[in-house]
Scaffold this motif. Structure first.
Motif, PDB file in Angstrom:
ATOM      1  N   HIS A 156       0.839  -1.208   0.000  1.00  0.00           N
ATOM      2  CA  HIS A 156       0.000   0.000   0.000  1.00  0.00           C
ATOM      3  C   HIS A 156       0.871   1.255   0.000  1.00  0.00           C
ATOM      4  O   HIS A 156       0.615   2.200  -0.749  1.00  0.00           O
ATOM      5  N   HIS A 157       1.890   1.269   0.845  1.00  0.00           N
ATOM      6  CA  HIS A 157       2.752   2.453   0.962  1.00  0.00           C
ATOM      7  C   HIS A 157       3.727   2.591  -0.193  1.00  0.00           C
ATOM      8  O   HIS A 157       4.053   3.719  -0.595  1.00  0.00           O
ATOM      9  N   PHE A 158       4.226   1.475  -0.724  1.00  0.00           N
ATOM     10  CA  PHE A 158       5.310   1.566  -1.695  1.00  0.00           C
ATOM     11  C   PHE A 158       5.070   0.834  -3.010  1.00  0.00           C
ATOM     12  O   PHE A 158       5.547   1.267  -4.042  1.00  0.00           O
ATOM     13  N   GLY A 159       4.459  -0.291  -3.008  1.00  0.00           N
ATOM     14  CA  GLY A 159       4.196  -1.020  -4.241  1.00  0.00           C
ATOM     15  C   GLY A 159       5.226  -2.067  -4.579  1.00  0.00           C
ATOM     16  O   GLY A 159       4.886  -3.164  -4.963  1.00  0.00           O
ATOM     17  N   ASN A 160       6.515  -1.720  -4.436  1.00  0.00           N
ATOM     18  CA  ASN A 160       7.570  -2.689  -4.744  1.00  0.00           C
ATOM     19  C   ASN A 160       8.897  -2.220  -4.143  1.00  0.00           C
ATOM     20  O   ASN A 160       8.992  -1.125  -3.580  1.00  0.00           O
ATOM     21  N   LYS A 161       9.916  -3.052  -4.259  1.00  0.00           N
ATOM     22  CA  LYS A 161      11.217  -2.742  -3.653  1.00  0.00           C
ATOM     23  C   LYS A 161      11.852  -1.505  -4.289  1.00  0.00           C
ATOM     24  O   LYS A 161      12.459  -0.685  -3.581  1.00  0.00           O
ATOM     25  N   GLU A 162      11.726  -1.339  -5.587  1.00  0.00           N
ATOM     26  CA  GLU A 162      12.334  -0.173  -6.243  1.00  0.00           C
ATOM     27  C   GLU A 162      11.749   1.133  -5.700  1.00  0.00           C
ATOM     28  O   GLU A 162      12.461   2.120  -5.546  1.00  0.00           O
ATOM     29  N   ARG A 163      10.460   1.123  -5.409  1.00  0.00           N
ATOM     30  CA  ARG A 163       9.841   2.321  -4.828  1.00  0.00           C
ATOM     31  C   ARG A 163      10.309   2.540  -3.388  1.00  0.00           C
ATOM     32  O   ARG A 163      10.411   3.677  -2.945  1.00  0.00           O
ATOM     33  N   ILE A 164      10.580   1.468  -2.670  1.00  0.00           N
ATOM     34  CA  ILE A 164      11.143   1.613  -1.316  1.00  0.00           C
ATOM     35  C   ILE A 164      12.521   2.243  -1.409  1.00  0.00           C
ATOM     36  O   ILE A 164      12.852   3.161  -0.653  1.00  0.00           O
ATOM     37  N   ILE A 165      13.325   1.765  -2.342  1.00  0.00           N
ATOM     38  CA  ILE A 165      14.665   2.317  -2.548  1.00  0.00           C
ATOM     39  C   ILE A 165      14.564   3.812  -2.861  1.00  0.00           C
ATOM     40  O   ILE A 165      15.264   4.638  -2.256  1.00  0.00           O
ATOM     41  N   ALA A 166      13.707   4.169  -3.790  1.00  0.00           N
ATOM     42  CA  ALA A 166      13.555   5.571  -4.176  1.00  0.00           C
ATOM     43  C   ALA A 166      13.031   6.406  -3.020  1.00  0.00           C
ATOM     44  O   ALA A 166      13.518   7.526  -2.784  1.00  0.00           O
ATOM     45  N   ALA A 167      12.057   5.892  -2.279  1.00  0.00           N
ATOM     46  CA  ALA A 167      11.494   6.642  -1.153  1.00  0.00           C
ATOM     47  C   ALA A 167      12.543   6.874  -0.077  1.00  0.00           C
ATOM     48  O   ALA A 167      12.620   7.965   0.512  1.00  0.00           O
ATOM     49  N   LEU A 168      13.369   5.876   0.190  1.00  0.00           N
ATOM     50  CA  LEU A 168      14.428   6.009   1.182  1.00  0.00           C
ATOM     51  C   LEU A 168      15.458   7.040   0.731  1.00  0.00           C
ATOM     52  O   LEU A 168      15.910   7.883   1.511  1.00  0.00           O
ATOM     53  N   TYR A 169      15.806   6.996  -0.530  1.00  0.00           N
ATOM     54  CA  TYR A 169      16.746   7.970  -1.095  1.00  0.00           C
ATOM     55  C   TYR A 169      16.171   9.384  -0.986  1.00  0.00           C
ATOM     56  O   TYR A 169      16.828  10.307  -0.500  1.00  0.00           O
ATOM     57  N   LEU A 170      14.947   9.559  -1.437  1.00  0.00           N
ATOM     58  CA  LEU A 170      14.312  10.880  -1.432  1.00  0.00           C
ATOM     59  C   LEU A 170      14.104  11.396  -0.012  1.00  0.00           C
ATOM     60  O   LEU A 170      14.259  12.606   0.238  1.00  0.00           O
ATOM     61  N   ALA A 171      13.796  10.524   0.920  1.00  0.00           N
ATOM     62  CA  ALA A 171      13.620  10.948   2.314  1.00  0.00           C
ATOM     63  C   ALA A 171      14.941  11.449   2.892  1.00  0.00           C
ATOM     64  O   ALA A 171      14.967  12.451   3.623  1.00  0.00           O
ATOM     65  N   GLY A 172      16.027  10.790   2.571  1.00  0.00           N
ATOM     66  CA  GLY A 172      17.338  11.224   3.057  1.00  0.00           C
ATOM     67  C   GLY A 172      17.758  12.561   2.492  1.00  0.00           C
ATOM     68  O   GLY A 172      18.208  13.445   3.226  1.00  0.00           O
ATOM     69  N   THR A 173      17.599  12.726   1.200  1.00  0.00           N
ATOM     70  CA  THR A 173      17.980  14.003   0.595  1.00  0.00           C
ATOM     71  C   THR A 173      17.053  15.117   1.060  1.00  0.00           C
ATOM     72  O   THR A 173      17.490  16.256   1.223  1.00  0.00           O
ATOM     73  N   ALA A 174      15.797  14.800   1.318  1.00  0.00           N
ATOM     74  CA  ALA A 174      14.854  15.808   1.834  1.00  0.00           C
ATOM     75  C   ALA A 174      15.225  16.218   3.251  1.00  0.00           C
ATOM     76  O   ALA A 174      15.105  17.399   3.622  1.00  0.00           O
ATOM     77  N   GLU A 175      15.701  15.275   4.049  1.00  0.00           N
ATOM     78  CA  GLU A 175      16.113  15.600   5.417  1.00  0.00           C
ATOM     79  C   GLU A 175      17.309  16.558   5.390  1.00  0.00           C
ATOM     80  O   GLU A 175      17.360  17.522   6.150  1.00  0.00           O
ATOM     81  N   TYR A 176      18.275  16.280   4.518  1.00  0.00           N
ATOM     82  CA  TYR A 176      19.419  17.187   4.381  1.00  0.00           C
ATOM     83  C   TYR A 176      18.949  18.556   3.887  1.00  0.00           C
ATOM     84  O   TYR A 176      19.374  19.591   4.413  1.00  0.00           O
ATOM     85  N   ALA A 177      18.076  18.592   2.907  1.00  0.00           N
ATOM     86  CA  ALA A 177      17.570  19.869   2.388  1.00  0.00           C
ATOM     87  C   ALA A 177      16.851  20.662   3.473  1.00  0.00           C
ATOM     88  O   ALA A 177      16.987  21.888   3.549  1.00  0.00           O
ATOM     89  N   ALA A 178      16.113  19.984   4.334  1.00  0.00           N
ATOM     90  CA  ALA A 178      15.416  20.666   5.430  1.00  0.00           C
ATOM     91  C   ALA A 178      16.410  21.241   6.434  1.00  0.00           C
ATOM     92  O   ALA A 178      16.219  22.357   6.946  1.00  0.00           O
ATOM     93  N   LEU A 179      17.472  20.513   6.705  1.00  0.00           N
ATOM     94  CA  LEU A 179      18.523  21.001   7.597  1.00  0.00           C
ATOM     95  C   LEU A 179      19.170  22.255   7.011  1.00  0.00           C
ATOM     96  O   LEU A 179      19.400  23.250   7.708  1.00  0.00           O
TER      97      LEU A 179
END
Length: 192
Positions: A44-67
């Motif tokens: 429901h949240h991700f759909g597949n492993k590739e989307r998990i990989i992308a979401a994890l990547y985007l969440a990390g870069t977003a955290e740095y951008a917020a900092l």
């Protein structure tokens, strides 16, 4: 403080699996087992492993951008802004070494995925925000004249290189010990 969401739990579990056995060897079932999420919740949240990989990547870069964004609100000089680009990066990497390793090794995979356009848009907005923070200082000619696309490499290149070596265990010196030095090097490299 709010409890992490199920989505956050899944991403945290995925990162642990990726670090432990590698991205390619990690299965959706491993992530499900480690997170305690149902298979339905995971899909429901991700759909597949590739989307998990992308979401994890985007969440990390977003955290740095917020900092970085928070820091720009408090930086009131060209020097402070340039040093912030370096110190925020170092602070994020030191606080999140496994996540940083994952990001360093996963960019191409995310760019090639179905969420590659989302990554490109996030990067565009991130660099646009940096340019907005620096535009007044550029207009005041407080930076050396150089191609715009070279500027970011001059500022963050040495820090990025040292961080990669530190994350790989190829340095004796801790990344945090070089924080002020690398920030000063960045400023000295671009100041007019």
């Amino acid at each position: 403080m709010a409890r992490p969401s199920r989505k956050d739990d899944i991403l945290k579990a995925a990162l642990a699996c990726f670090i432990e056995v590698g991205v390619d060897a990690t299965t959706v079932e491993m992530i499900r087992d480690r997170s305690g999420a149902s298979i339905g919740s995971l899909y429901h949240h991700f759909g597949n492993k590739e989307r998990i990989i992308a979401a994890l990547y985007l969440a990390g870069t977003a955290e740095y951008a917020a900092l970085l964004e928070k820091g720009f609100a408090e930086a009131h000089s060209a020097e402070a802004c340039i040093k912030l680009l370096v110190t925020s990066y170092i602070d994020w990497v030191v606080s999140n070494p496994d996540w940083a390793r994952f990001i360093l090794h996963s960019r191409g995979r995310v760019e090639a995925s179905e969420l590659g356009e989302q990554l490109r848009e996030a990067n565009r907005l991130h660099f646009e925000r940096i340019q907005q923070a620096l535009v007044g200082y550029r207009e005041q000619q407080l930076f050396k004249v150089m191609p715009a696309d070279c500027f970011a490499s001059v500022v963050i290149g040495p820090t990025h290189d040292f961080a990669r070596n530190w994350l790989a265990g190829r340095t004796r010196t801790q990344l945090s010990a070089c924080r002020e030095l690398l920030a000063q090097v960045a400023w000295d490299s671009v100041k007019a």
